[in-house]
Design a protein around this motif. Structure first.
Motif, PDB file in Angstrom:
ATOM      1  N   VAL A  66       0.842  -1.192   0.000  1.00 22.54           N
ATOM      2  CA  VAL A  66       0.000   0.000   0.000  1.00 22.54           C
ATOM      3  C   VAL A  66       0.878   1.242   0.000  1.00 22.54           C
ATOM      4  N   TYR A  67       0.411   2.264  -0.719  1.00 21.58           N
ATOM      5  CA  TYR A  67       1.138   3.524  -0.831  1.00 21.58           C
ATOM      6  C   TYR A  67       0.189   4.670  -0.502  1.00 21.58           C
ATOM      7  N   ALA A  68       0.719   5.728   0.094  1.00 16.29           N
ATOM      8  CA  ALA A  68      -0.070   6.934   0.368  1.00 16.29           C
ATOM      9  C   ALA A  68       0.496   8.066  -0.474  1.00 16.29           C
ATOM     10  N   CYS A  69      -0.360   8.752  -1.201  1.00 16.29           N
ATOM     11  CA  CYS A  69       0.075   9.820  -2.095  1.00 16.29           C
ATOM     12  C   CYS A  69      -0.049  11.170  -1.390  1.00 16.29           C
ATOM     13  N   ALA A  70       1.093  11.767  -1.054  1.00 17.36           N
ATOM     14  CA  ALA A  70       1.096  13.075  -0.394  1.00 17.36           C
ATOM     15  C   ALA A  70       0.709  14.184  -1.359  1.00 17.36           C
ATOM     16  N   THR A  71       0.869  13.946  -2.658  1.00 11.48           N
ATOM     17  CA  THR A  71       0.497  14.947  -3.668  1.00 11.48           C
ATOM     18  C   THR A  71      -1.018  15.086  -3.757  1.00 11.48           C
ATOM     19  N   CYS A  72      -1.723  13.961  -3.727  1.00  9.41           N
ATOM     20  CA  CYS A  72      -3.178  13.965  -3.888  1.00  9.41           C
ATOM     21  C   CYS A  72      -3.937  14.115  -2.576  1.00  9.41           C
ATOM     22  N   THR A  73      -3.314  13.720  -1.472  1.00 10.57           N
ATOM     23  CA  THR A  73      -3.958  13.842  -0.161  1.00 10.57           C
ATOM     24  C   THR A  73      -3.029  14.627   0.761  1.00 10.57           C
ATOM     25  N   PRO A  74      -3.070  15.950   0.717  1.00 10.52           N
ATOM     26  CA  PRO A  74      -2.212  16.786   1.557  1.00 10.52           C
ATOM     27  C   PRO A  74      -2.527  16.602   3.035  1.00 10.52           C
ATOM     28  N   PRO A  75      -1.693  17.153   3.935  1.00 10.31           N
ATOM     29  CA  PRO A  75      -1.884  16.975   5.385  1.00 10.31           C
ATOM     30  C   PRO A  75      -3.282  17.320   5.881  1.00 10.31           C
ATOM     31  N   SER A  76      -3.939  18.258   5.226  1.00  7.85           N
ATOM     32  CA  SER A  76      -5.278  18.646   5.664  1.00  7.85           C
ATOM     33  C   SER A  76      -6.372  17.745   5.089  1.00  7.85           C
ATOM     34  N   GLY A  77      -5.988  16.824   4.187  1.00 12.48           N
ATOM     35  CA  GLY A  77      -6.971  15.962   3.544  1.00 12.48           C
ATOM     36  C   GLY A  77      -7.201  14.672   4.295  1.00 12.48           C
ATOM     37  N   ASP A  78      -8.069  13.823   3.742  1.00 14.92           N
ATOM     38  CA  ASP A  78      -8.375  12.534   4.363  1.00 14.92           C
ATOM     39  C   ASP A  78      -7.227  11.553   4.154  1.00 14.92           C
ATOM     40  N   LEU A  79      -7.098  10.617   5.085  1.00 15.91           N
ATOM     41  CA  LEU A  79      -6.117   9.552   4.935  1.00 15.91           C
ATOM     42  C   LEU A  79      -6.617   8.571   3.883  1.00 15.91           C
ATOM     43  N   ASP A  92       2.101   8.196 -10.885  1.00 13.06           N
ATOM     44  CA  ASP A  92       3.487   8.277 -11.351  1.00 13.06           C
ATOM     45  C   ASP A  92       3.984   9.719 -11.269  1.00 13.06           C
ATOM     46  N   GLY A  93       5.138   9.926 -10.646  1.00 21.75           N
ATOM     47  CA  GLY A  93       5.700  11.263 -10.505  1.00 21.75           C
ATOM     48  C   GLY A  93       5.207  12.011  -9.281  1.00 21.75           C
ATOM     49  N   HIS A  94       4.297  11.417  -8.516  1.00 20.21           N
ATOM     50  CA  HIS A  94       3.785  12.047  -7.299  1.00 20.21           C
ATOM     51  C   HIS A  94       4.687  11.709  -6.106  1.00 20.21           C
ATOM     52  N   GLN A  95       4.491  12.425  -5.028  1.00 20.22           N
ATOM     53  CA  GLN A  95       5.217  12.128  -3.795  1.00 20.22           C
ATOM     54  C   GLN A  95       4.481  11.017  -3.062  1.00 20.22           C
ATOM     55  N   LEU A  96       5.094   9.844  -3.008  1.00 27.22           N
ATOM     56  CA  LEU A  96       4.448   8.670  -2.417  1.00 27.22           C
ATOM     57  C   LEU A  96       5.158   8.221  -1.148  1.00 27.22           C
ATOM     58  N   HIS A  97       4.351   7.808  -0.171  1.00 24.13           N
ATOM     59  CA  HIS A  97       4.883   7.172   1.030  1.00 24.13           C
ATOM     60  C   HIS A  97       4.698   5.666   0.870  1.00 24.13           C
ATOM     61  N   GLU A  98       5.799   4.922   0.871  1.00 24.22           N
ATOM     62  CA  GLU A  98       5.719   3.468   0.737  1.00 24.22           C
ATOM     63  C   GLU A  98       5.443   2.870   2.111  1.00 24.22           C
ATOM     64  N   LEU A  99       4.295   2.234   2.268  1.00 24.82           N
ATOM     65  CA  LEU A  99       3.879   1.716   3.570  1.00 24.82           C
ATOM     66  C   LEU A  99       4.149   0.224   3.715  1.00 24.82           C
ATOM     67  N   PHE A 138       0.119   6.776   7.021  1.00 27.20           N
ATOM     68  CA  PHE A 138      -0.410   7.325   5.778  1.00 27.20           C
ATOM     69  C   PHE A 138      -0.054   8.808   5.608  1.00 27.20           C
ATOM     70  N   ARG A 139       0.542   9.415   6.642  1.00 27.71           N
ATOM     71  CA  ARG A 139       1.117  10.758   6.537  1.00 27.71           C
ATOM     72  C   ARG A 139       2.636  10.697   6.380  1.00 27.71           C
ATOM     73  N   GLY A 140       3.152   9.473   6.281  1.00 31.00           N
ATOM     74  CA  GLY A 140       4.600   9.321   6.180  1.00 31.00           C
ATOM     75  C   GLY A 140       5.285   9.408   7.526  1.00 31.00           C
ATOM     76  N   LEU A 141       4.550   9.138   8.612  1.00 29.13           N
ATOM     77  CA  LEU A 141       5.093   9.209   9.972  1.00 29.13           C
ATOM     78  C   LEU A 141       5.025   7.833  10.614  1.00 29.13           C
ATOM     79  N   TYR A 142       6.008   7.536  11.480  1.00 29.49           N
ATOM     80  CA  TYR A 142       6.112   6.200  12.055  1.00 29.49           C
ATOM     81  C   TYR A 142       6.521   6.289  13.524  1.00 29.49           C
ATOM     82  N   CYS A 143       6.336   5.154  14.213  1.00 24.94           N
ATOM     83  CA  CYS A 143       6.815   4.995  15.579  1.00 24.94           C
ATOM     84  C   CYS A 143       6.024   5.855  16.563  1.00 24.94           C
TER      85      CYS A 143
END
Length: 267
Positions: A66-79, A92-99, A138-143
């Protein structure tokens, strides 16, 4: 044609070539074992993923990347999360978080969580996937420290360990106790506290306690053997965030050689 090469040099070159040829020879058993290892690695990283077709029609996939797209779902958007194929074709070409892999997850690509965006592989989707579960990954944050990985501001070399229940990732120094040098799976402190059935599993597998070095924390190591020496530098999915506090008794549980899925690390 006569050669002017010195016999000794020729013999040396011939010996080197023969040695290299011998080193390159692999038995059929070694080839099969290598193939099996690669298949296990691919399954751990990708699960039941498909790089060409959106997995949405399959429903809630038992396990997939599963990947989370930071380009399409900004911090203020839904997870939201997308499958492997959508990460390659739609984002393709978006900022993705590899989960890495998530269990029981259905691709969100193009649904109501994405404003003015339609999935190119499977555009006909329900507005939301009600059974999907999300966390700060899904925000690119862990731990428990809620930091990105890799973290440019973190000067400490450390692995990330993935909880096999909530699938969140934890710094080894934040799991609340001493991490053994050899183990197969880990259940974080929060999951041990939230799921009583893990206690029964713990009792059946003869836990051995290893005292933590910081604040007297402890780790529940599941093993029939004595724990090995602590790994001085020990990362890698489940939806609950562990507390990871040191001090007092930690409910972190490690499974050594007891079967089940192997620990994965984020490197």
């Amino acid at each position: 044609t006569l050669s002017n090469a010195h016999p000794t040099c020729c013999n040396q070159r011939e010996s080197i070539v023969m040695a290299e040829a011998e080193e390159a020879v692999l038995s059929l058993q070694e080839v099969l074992e290598e193939d099996q290892h690669l298949e296990q690695v691919a399954n751990a990283v990708l699960g039941d993923s498909d790089d060409s077709h959106c997995t949405y029609p399959k429903g809630y996939v038992q396990r997939q990347a599963v990947y989370a797209c930071a380009t399409c779902t900004p911090p203020s958007g839904d997870l939201a999360g997308v499958c492997l194929a959508c990460s390659l074709h739609c984002h393709d070409g978006h900022q993705l978080h590899e989960l890495y892999t998530k269990r029981h997850f259905r691709c969100d690509c193009g649904n109501s969580k994405y404003l003015n965006f339609t999935c190119t592989l499977c555009p006909d989707k329900e507005p939301v996937n009600g059974e999907n579960r999300y966390n700060h990954n899904f925000r690119g944050l862990y731990c428990t420290c809620s930091r990105p990985y890799p973290d440019s501001e973190d000067e400490v070399e450390d692995e990330m360990i993935q909880c096999v229940v909530c699938e969140d990732w934890f710094h080894s120094r934040h799991v609340g106790g001493t991490v053994p040098s050899s183990y197969e799976e880990m259940a974080c402190d929060a999951c041990m506290r939230s799921h009583d059935f893990l206690r029964a599993y713990q009792l059946r597998t003869q836990p051995v306690m290893v005292r933590g070095e910081e604040g007297g924390g402890s780790v529940n190591v599941i093993s029939d053997e004595q724990p090995q020496t602590k790994n001085d530098g020990p990362n890698t999915d489940e939806k609950a965030q562990g507390s990871g506090e040191t001090g007092g008794e930690s409910d972190l549980q490690m499974n050594k050689g007891g079967g089940g899925e192997k620990i994965t690390t984020m490197e």
